[in-house]
Scaffold this motif. Structure first.
Motif, mmCIF file in Angstrom:
data_model
loop_
_atom_site.group_PDB
_atom_site.id
_atom_site.type_symbol
_atom_site.label_atom_id
_atom_site.label_comp_id
_atom_site.label_asym_id
_atom_site.label_seq_id
_atom_site.Cartn_x
_atom_site.Cartn_y
_atom_site.Cartn_z
ATOM 1 N N PHE A 156 -8.042 2.748 -2.916
ATOM 2 C CA PHE A 156 -7.902 2.804 -1.466
ATOM 3 C C PHE A 156 -6.669 3.619 -1.073
ATOM 4 C CE2 PHE A 156 -10.169 -1.256 -2.226
ATOM 5 C CZ PHE A 156 -11.351 -0.943 -1.567
ATOM 6 N N PRO A 157 -6.665 4.203 0.140
ATOM 7 C CA PRO A 157 -5.537 5.036 0.574
ATOM 8 C C PRO A 157 -4.213 4.290 0.470
ATOM 9 C CG PRO A 157 -7.368 5.243 2.104
ATOM 10 C CD PRO A 157 -7.736 4.142 1.149
ATOM 11 N N PRO A 158 -3.160 4.984 0.033
ATOM 12 C CA PRO A 158 -1.856 4.338 -0.128
ATOM 13 C C PRO A 158 -1.158 4.112 1.202
ATOM 14 C CG PRO A 158 -1.670 6.671 -0.591
ATOM 15 C CD PRO A 158 -3.139 6.401 -0.355
ATOM 16 N N ALA A 159 -0.110 3.317 1.161
ATOM 17 C CA ALA A 159 0.757 3.170 2.326
ATOM 18 C C ALA A 159 1.412 4.507 2.631
ATOM 19 C CB ALA A 159 1.816 2.101 2.058
ATOM 20 N N THR A 160 1.892 4.663 3.846
ATOM 21 C CA THR A 160 2.406 5.968 4.282
ATOM 22 C C THR A 160 3.614 6.432 3.474
ATOM 23 O OG1 THR A 160 3.684 4.794 5.978
ATOM 24 C CG2 THR A 160 1.562 5.720 6.636
ATOM 25 N N ASN A 161 4.375 5.519 2.890
ATOM 26 C CA ASN A 161 5.570 5.899 2.141
ATOM 27 C C ASN A 161 5.333 5.958 0.640
ATOM 28 O OD1 ASN A 161 5.227 3.167 1.846
ATOM 29 N ND2 ASN A 161 7.414 2.660 1.943
ATOM 30 N N ARG A 162 4.054 5.965 0.216
ATOM 31 C CA ARG A 162 3.734 6.004 -1.210
ATOM 32 C C ARG A 162 2.608 6.998 -1.469
ATOM 33 N NH1 ARG A 162 4.027 -0.298 -3.344
ATOM 34 N NH2 ARG A 162 6.101 -0.744 -2.518
ATOM 35 N N THR A 163 2.424 7.334 -2.743
ATOM 36 C CA THR A 163 1.372 8.283 -3.112
ATOM 37 C C THR A 163 0.301 7.648 -3.990
ATOM 38 O OG1 THR A 163 2.682 9.014 -5.018
ATOM 39 C CG2 THR A 163 2.933 10.257 -2.954
ATOM 40 N N ASN A 164 0.614 6.525 -4.652
ATOM 41 C CA ASN A 164 -0.369 5.892 -5.525
ATOM 42 C C ASN A 164 -1.389 5.110 -4.712
ATOM 43 O OD1 ASN A 164 2.055 4.267 -5.044
ATOM 44 N ND2 ASN A 164 0.973 2.652 -6.167
ATOM 45 N N LEU A 165 -2.636 5.133 -5.178
ATOM 46 C CA LEU A 165 -3.710 4.430 -4.491
ATOM 47 C C LEU A 165 -3.475 2.917 -4.508
ATOM 48 C CD1 LEU A 165 -6.858 6.350 -5.812
ATOM 49 C CD2 LEU A 165 -5.755 6.571 -3.572
ATOM 50 N N ARG A 166 -3.949 2.265 -3.457
ATOM 51 C CA ARG A 166 -3.858 0.811 -3.356
ATOM 52 C C ARG A 166 -5.061 0.148 -4.027
ATOM 53 N NH1 ARG A 166 -0.897 -1.820 0.807
ATOM 54 N NH2 ARG A 166 -2.614 -3.308 0.844
ATOM 55 N N ARG A 167 -4.854 -1.057 -4.530
ATOM 56 C CA ARG A 167 -5.934 -1.836 -5.113
ATOM 57 C C ARG A 167 -6.702 -2.631 -4.063
ATOM 58 N NH1 ARG A 167 -5.491 -2.776 -10.753
ATOM 59 N NH2 ARG A 167 -3.751 -1.630 -11.650
ATOM 60 N N THR A 168 -6.125 -2.776 -2.873
ATOM 61 C CA THR A 168 -6.753 -3.531 -1.791
ATOM 62 C C THR A 168 -6.664 -2.734 -0.498
ATOM 63 O OG1 THR A 168 -4.679 -4.697 -1.335
ATOM 64 C CG2 THR A 168 -6.243 -5.775 -2.835
ATOM 65 N N VAL A 169 -7.448 -3.133 0.480
ATOM 66 C CA VAL A 169 -7.451 -2.462 1.782
ATOM 67 C C VAL A 169 -6.291 -2.979 2.625
ATOM 68 C CG1 VAL A 169 -8.728 -2.187 3.944
ATOM 69 C CG2 VAL A 169 -9.933 -2.054 1.748
ATOM 70 N N GLU A 170 -5.539 -2.075 3.214
ATOM 71 C CA GLU A 170 -4.480 -2.453 4.125
ATOM 72 C C GLU A 170 -5.112 -2.806 5.471
ATOM 73 O OE1 GLU A 170 0.018 -0.845 5.242
ATOM 74 O OE2 GLU A 170 -1.452 0.520 4.381
ATOM 75 N N VAL A 171 -4.809 -3.986 5.971
ATOM 76 C CA VAL A 171 -5.444 -4.506 7.183
ATOM 77 C C VAL A 171 -4.479 -4.431 8.352
ATOM 78 C CG1 VAL A 171 -6.458 -6.551 8.268
ATOM 79 C CG2 VAL A 171 -6.983 -6.003 5.881
ATOM 80 N N GLY A 172 -4.998 -4.016 9.516
ATOM 81 C CA GLY A 172 -4.198 -3.973 10.726
ATOM 82 C C GLY A 172 -3.461 -2.669 10.943
ATOM 83 N N VAL A 173 -3.906 -1.593 10.289
ATOM 84 C CA VAL A 173 -3.258 -0.287 10.440
ATOM 85 C C VAL A 173 -4.254 0.720 10.998
ATOM 86 C CG1 VAL A 173 -1.574 -0.707 8.619
ATOM 87 C CG2 VAL A 173 -3.765 0.333 8.033
ATOM 88 N N TRP A 174 -3.775 1.642 11.806
ATOM 89 C CA TRP A 174 -4.661 2.575 12.512
ATOM 90 C C TRP A 174 -5.310 3.588 11.581
ATOM 91 C CZ3 TRP A 174 -3.583 7.705 12.011
ATOM 92 C CH2 TRP A 174 -2.306 8.047 11.584
ATOM 93 N N ARG A 175 -4.650 3.946 10.473
ATOM 94 C CA ARG A 175 -5.140 5.044 9.640
ATOM 95 C C ARG A 175 -6.290 4.642 8.718
ATOM 96 N NH1 ARG A 175 -2.898 4.487 4.725
ATOM 97 N NH2 ARG A 175 -1.320 2.852 4.555
ATOM 98 N N ILE A 176 -6.569 3.347 8.615
ATOM 99 C CA ILE A 176 -7.707 2.880 7.835
ATOM 100 C C ILE A 176 -8.862 2.626 8.794
ATOM 101 C CG2 ILE A 176 -8.555 1.133 6.226
ATOM 102 C CD1 ILE A 176 -6.273 2.765 5.101
ATOM 103 N N PRO A 177 -10.038 3.222 8.566
ATOM 104 C CA PRO A 177 -11.161 2.990 9.476
ATOM 105 C C PRO A 177 -11.432 1.494 9.679
ATOM 106 C CG PRO A 177 -11.695 4.731 7.915
ATOM 107 C CD PRO A 177 -10.393 4.140 7.463
ATOM 108 N N LEU A 178 -11.702 1.135 10.924
ATOM 109 C CA LEU A 178 -11.914 -0.268 11.256
ATOM 110 C C LEU A 178 -13.041 -0.866 10.414
ATOM 111 C CD1 LEU A 178 -11.318 -2.754 12.983
ATOM 112 C CD2 LEU A 178 -12.853 -1.813 14.732
ATOM 113 N N LYS A 179 -14.124 -0.140 10.204
ATOM 114 C CA LYS A 179 -15.242 -0.661 9.424
ATOM 115 C C LYS A 179 -14.818 -1.013 8.006
ATOM 116 C CE LYS A 179 -18.746 -0.565 12.311
ATOM 117 N NZ LYS A 179 -19.451 -1.825 12.682
ATOM 118 N N VAL A 180 -13.915 -0.217 7.437
ATOM 119 C CA VAL A 180 -13.430 -0.491 6.087
ATOM 120 C C VAL A 180 -12.628 -1.790 6.080
ATOM 121 C CG1 VAL A 180 -11.927 0.346 4.227
ATOM 122 C CG2 VAL A 180 -13.422 1.936 5.438
#
Length: 224
Positions: A156-180
């Motif tokens: 999954f897309p990383p946090a804005t201050n990192r480059t490595n992929l996330r293992r979980t979906v970040e919830v409550g942030v605008w840059r992650i599609p709501l459906k995801v």
């Protein structure tokens, strides 16, 4: 349960109904209460102070779930990111009222909150693309499936201050599609802000099914 009617559950500090949906799926009739309007709450809803409503109407229900405000105990607040000590701590007064009422109850909050002998639930235990660790205290016995983070691989897309992929979906942030975000939480009716305050319904469906195996007897729980 020994009751033949569909048990009524009071959902205090309910927000948009993540916990409520899980209890509904487990077999409860759910009524929500929150100090703020919740236009997307999926069941009967009353806008009211949780403590006042509990004192006046708690006896009308078979079981009570409470999710007191958690900001005081979040990791962000513990790191000094809060705004003084202005966040309310309703856990103790809600617990006191629940014990006086003598009904079966569940109190939910974030890891680090001062709950009594709680279980911990994790999204990885339910096949969800979140971890979202939450504690659950009850005056009835509950069990918790263990965390299983091993299957949550970096995708999954990383946090804005990192480059490595996330293992979980970040919830409550605008840059992650709501459906995801909705799919990761198992919730399809909330917006991003509501999701950020929610728990996955899978948690309370698990708890609700366990609670329904108990003979929910107010006289017994009051004497316990």
């Amino acid at each position: 349960m020994t009751n033949t009617h569909k048990p009524r559950l009071l959902d205090l500090c309910c927000k948009a109904g993540g916990a409520a949906m899980g209890y509904h799926r487990a077999g409860f009739e759910v009524v929500g209460v929150d100090i703020e309007a919740q236009p997307r709450y999926p069941f009967e809803f009353h806008q009211a102070d949780a403590l006042e409503y509990l004192a006046a109407h708690g006896h009308e229900y078979d079981l009570i779930h409470a999710s007191p405000p958690c900001q005081l105990f979040t990791a962000y607040r513990r790191r000094g990111g809060g705004v003084g000590d202005s966040y309310p701590n309703l856990i103790a007064p809600i617990r006191q009222l629940l014990r006086e009422l003598g009904l079966p109850f569940v109190i939910e909050n974030v890891a680090g909150a001062p709950l009594s002998d709680p279980i911990l639930l994790c999204g990885s235990s339910f096949g969800l693309d979140v971890r979202r660790h939450r504690l659950f205290e009850s005056n009835l016995a509950l069990t918790a499936p263990p965390c299983d983070h091993s299957w949550q691989t970096p995708r999954f897309p990383p946090a804005t201050n990192r480059t490595n992929l996330r293992r979980t979906v970040e919830v409550g942030v605008w840059r992650i599609p709501l459906k995801v975000q909705q799919q990761a939480m198992g919730i399809d009716w909330m917006n991003s802000a509501e999701l950020s305050q929610a728990i996955p319904p899978a948690y309370t469906e698990h708890i609700g099914r366990e609670l329904l195996t108990h003979p929910i007897n107010p006289a017994r729980t009051a004497a316990a």
